[in-house]
Design a protein around this motif. Structure first.
Motif, PDB file in Angstrom:
ATOM      1  N   PHE A  13      14.739  89.136  76.325  1.00  0.00           N
ATOM      2  CA  PHE A  13      15.118  88.219  75.249  1.00  0.00           C
ATOM      3  C   PHE A  13      16.577  87.766  75.361  1.00  0.00           C
ATOM      4  N   CYS A  14      17.421  88.616  75.938  1.00  0.00           N
ATOM      5  CA  CYS A  14      18.802  88.175  76.207  1.00  0.00           C
ATOM      6  C   CYS A  14      18.788  87.006  77.193  1.00  0.00           C
ATOM      7  N   PHE A  15      17.977  87.143  78.239  1.00  0.00           N
ATOM      8  CA  PHE A  15      17.867  86.072  79.227  1.00  0.00           C
ATOM      9  C   PHE A  15      17.316  84.798  78.584  1.00  0.00           C
ATOM     10  N   MET A  16      16.333  84.966  77.705  1.00  0.00           N
ATOM     11  CA  MET A  16      15.759  83.807  77.015  1.00  0.00           C
ATOM     12  C   MET A  16      16.781  83.152  76.098  1.00  0.00           C
ATOM     13  N   ALA A  17      17.661  83.970  75.495  1.00  0.00           N
ATOM     14  CA  ALA A  17      18.709  83.417  74.632  1.00  0.00           C
ATOM     15  C   ALA A  17      19.670  82.554  75.435  1.00  0.00           C
ATOM     16  N   ILE A  18      19.977  82.994  76.665  1.00  0.00           N
ATOM     17  CA  ILE A  18      20.844  82.205  77.542  1.00  0.00           C
ATOM     18  C   ILE A  18      20.174  80.882  77.899  1.00  0.00           C
ATOM     19  N   LEU A  19      18.899  80.952  78.257  1.00  0.00           N
ATOM     20  CA  LEU A  19      18.161  79.736  78.591  1.00  0.00           C
ATOM     21  C   LEU A  19      18.075  78.796  77.397  1.00  0.00           C
ATOM     22  N   PHE A  20      17.915  79.369  76.215  1.00  0.00           N
ATOM     23  CA  PHE A  20      17.850  78.552  74.998  1.00  0.00           C
ATOM     24  C   PHE A  20      19.166  77.813  74.785  1.00  0.00           C
ATOM     25  N   GLY A  21      20.285  78.520  75.019  1.00  0.00           N
ATOM     26  CA  GLY A  21      21.589  77.880  74.869  1.00  0.00           C
ATOM     27  C   GLY A  21      21.770  76.737  75.845  1.00  0.00           C
ATOM     28  N   THR A  24      19.390  73.701  74.861  1.00  0.00           N
ATOM     29  CA  THR A  24      19.790  72.944  73.664  1.00  0.00           C
ATOM     30  C   THR A  24      21.142  72.259  73.845  1.00  0.00           C
ATOM     31  N   ASN A  25      21.736  72.396  75.022  1.00  0.00           N
ATOM     32  CA  ASN A  25      22.999  71.719  75.308  1.00  0.00           C
ATOM     33  C   ASN A  25      22.916  70.981  76.635  1.00  0.00           C
ATOM     34  N   GLY A  26      21.993  70.069  76.684  1.00  0.00           N
ATOM     35  CA  GLY A  26      21.834  69.265  77.886  1.00  0.00           C
ATOM     36  C   GLY A  26      20.433  69.252  78.443  1.00  0.00           C
ATOM     37  N   GLY A  27      19.609  70.227  78.025  1.00  0.00           N
ATOM     38  CA  GLY A  27      18.227  70.247  78.479  1.00  0.00           C
ATOM     39  C   GLY A  27      18.009  71.136  79.689  1.00  0.00           C
ATOM     40  N   ILE A  28      16.736  71.449  79.954  1.00  0.00           N
ATOM     41  CA  ILE A  28      16.373  72.316  81.069  1.00  0.00           C
ATOM     42  C   ILE A  28      16.861  71.750  82.400  1.00  0.00           C
ATOM     43  N   LYS A  29      16.909  70.432  82.495  1.00  0.00           N
ATOM     44  CA  LYS A  29      17.310  69.801  83.746  1.00  0.00           C
ATOM     45  C   LYS A  29      18.745  70.138  84.150  1.00  0.00           C
ATOM     46  N   THR A  30      19.537  70.659  83.191  1.00  0.00           N
ATOM     47  CA  THR A  30      20.937  70.994  83.508  1.00  0.00           C
ATOM     48  C   THR A  30      21.100  72.404  84.067  1.00  0.00           C
ATOM     49  N   ILE A  31      19.997  73.167  84.149  1.00  0.00           N
ATOM     50  CA  ILE A  31      20.088  74.549  84.643  1.00  0.00           C
ATOM     51  C   ILE A  31      20.757  74.637  86.016  1.00  0.00           C
TER      52      ILE A  31
END
Length: 263
Positions: A13-21, A24-31
């Motif tokens: 869930f910590c990892f998911m929280a990072i992904l959520f951040g 929500t700040n640029g979208g998945i495409k910014t990973i």
């Protein structure tokens, strides 16, 4: 031994929280913007090698690394199981003698308890039995401390090395400002990634693992204290019911309130 579901769930869930951040700040495409191998090498490599400097030997360093698997596993041993086993053994010894414990010793799952009962069966004196078991307990405690300190040190160094990477990036960015002002934003972004990596490594991995190892060590130490007291009481031929009450008193004094050992 098996994986600790609570710890694994927390890490996930910590990892998911990072992904959520990120999402929500640029979208998945910014990973991909957050993936920079040189920055990771500077941050993680610097922290690991700085921790290696503090190690007394490569053996101690390896022991520290192994703390990761130790932190994520749990023991099925619990207080009720320990007290009940000691109660059964003490009742058997009182009725049939200490030698009757020899066959039961081979069936015990806990190596520490098995060793203690074997010492009793072999006719070791109470003082010798206590010294051997306490030495074993202290040895395991020292090993646990090495693992705890390893992850505490790694958690301390990671943010600092993240800042080192950031400063390196800023120096290069400042030198190229006159030639290509448009690259300032990109350079700043890359410089800050190392700080991000350092913070994530420390607060997602290192500090939680160190705390987990600390709690597990405390629980195991309590379990071994109970076993030593029970073994010596059996050797002294005390009443099984009295032994059980003594072990419960140790738990009350500890104020743990948690029956699971090395959860």
């Amino acid at each position: 031994m098996r994986l600790n579901k609570a710890s694994m769930t927390g890490f996930t869930f910590c990892f998911m929280a990072i992904l959520f951040g990120v999402a929500t700040n640029g979208g998945i495409k910014t990973i991909p913007n957050y993936l920079h191998i040189p920055s990771l090498i500077v941050t993680m490599g610097g922290a690991v090698f700085a921790t290696m400097i503090t190690a007394d030997s490569f053996e101690d360093f390896v022991i520290g690394v192994k703390g990761l698997s130790n932190a994520l596993t749990r023991s099925m041993t619990n207080v009720s199981e320990i007290t009940n086993t000691i109660y059964i053994l003490s009742d058997l010894a009182r009725k049939e003698g200490l030698l009757a414990l020899e066959e039961r010793a081979d069936q015990l799952n806990d190596p520490f308890l098995q060793k203690g009962i074997s010492l009793v069966v072999d006719g070791s004196s109470p003082d010798l039995t206590k010294d051997i078991l306490e030495s074993e307990m202290e040895h395991q405690l020292e090993k646990a401390k090495k693992q705890i300190h390893f992850w505490q040190d790694l958690g301390s160094y990671a943010p600092a090395w993240g800042m080192v990477g950031t400063l390196i990036g800023l120096v290069n960015m400042m030198k190229s400002m006159g030639d290509n002002p448009a690259a300032i934003g990109e350079g700043m972004s890359l410089a800050l990634i190392t700080t991000l990596y350092g913070s994530i490594i420390a607060n997602w991995i290192c500090i939680p693992i160190a705390r987990r190892l600390e709690k597990k060590s405390e629980a195991e130490y309590l379990a071994q204290e109970i076993m030593i007291e029970g073994i010596l009481s059996i050797q002294a031929g005390e009443n099984p019911h009295i032994i059980k009450q003594k072990l419960k008193a140790i738990l009350l004094d500890d104020n743990s309130g948690n029956e699971e050992l090395a959860a």
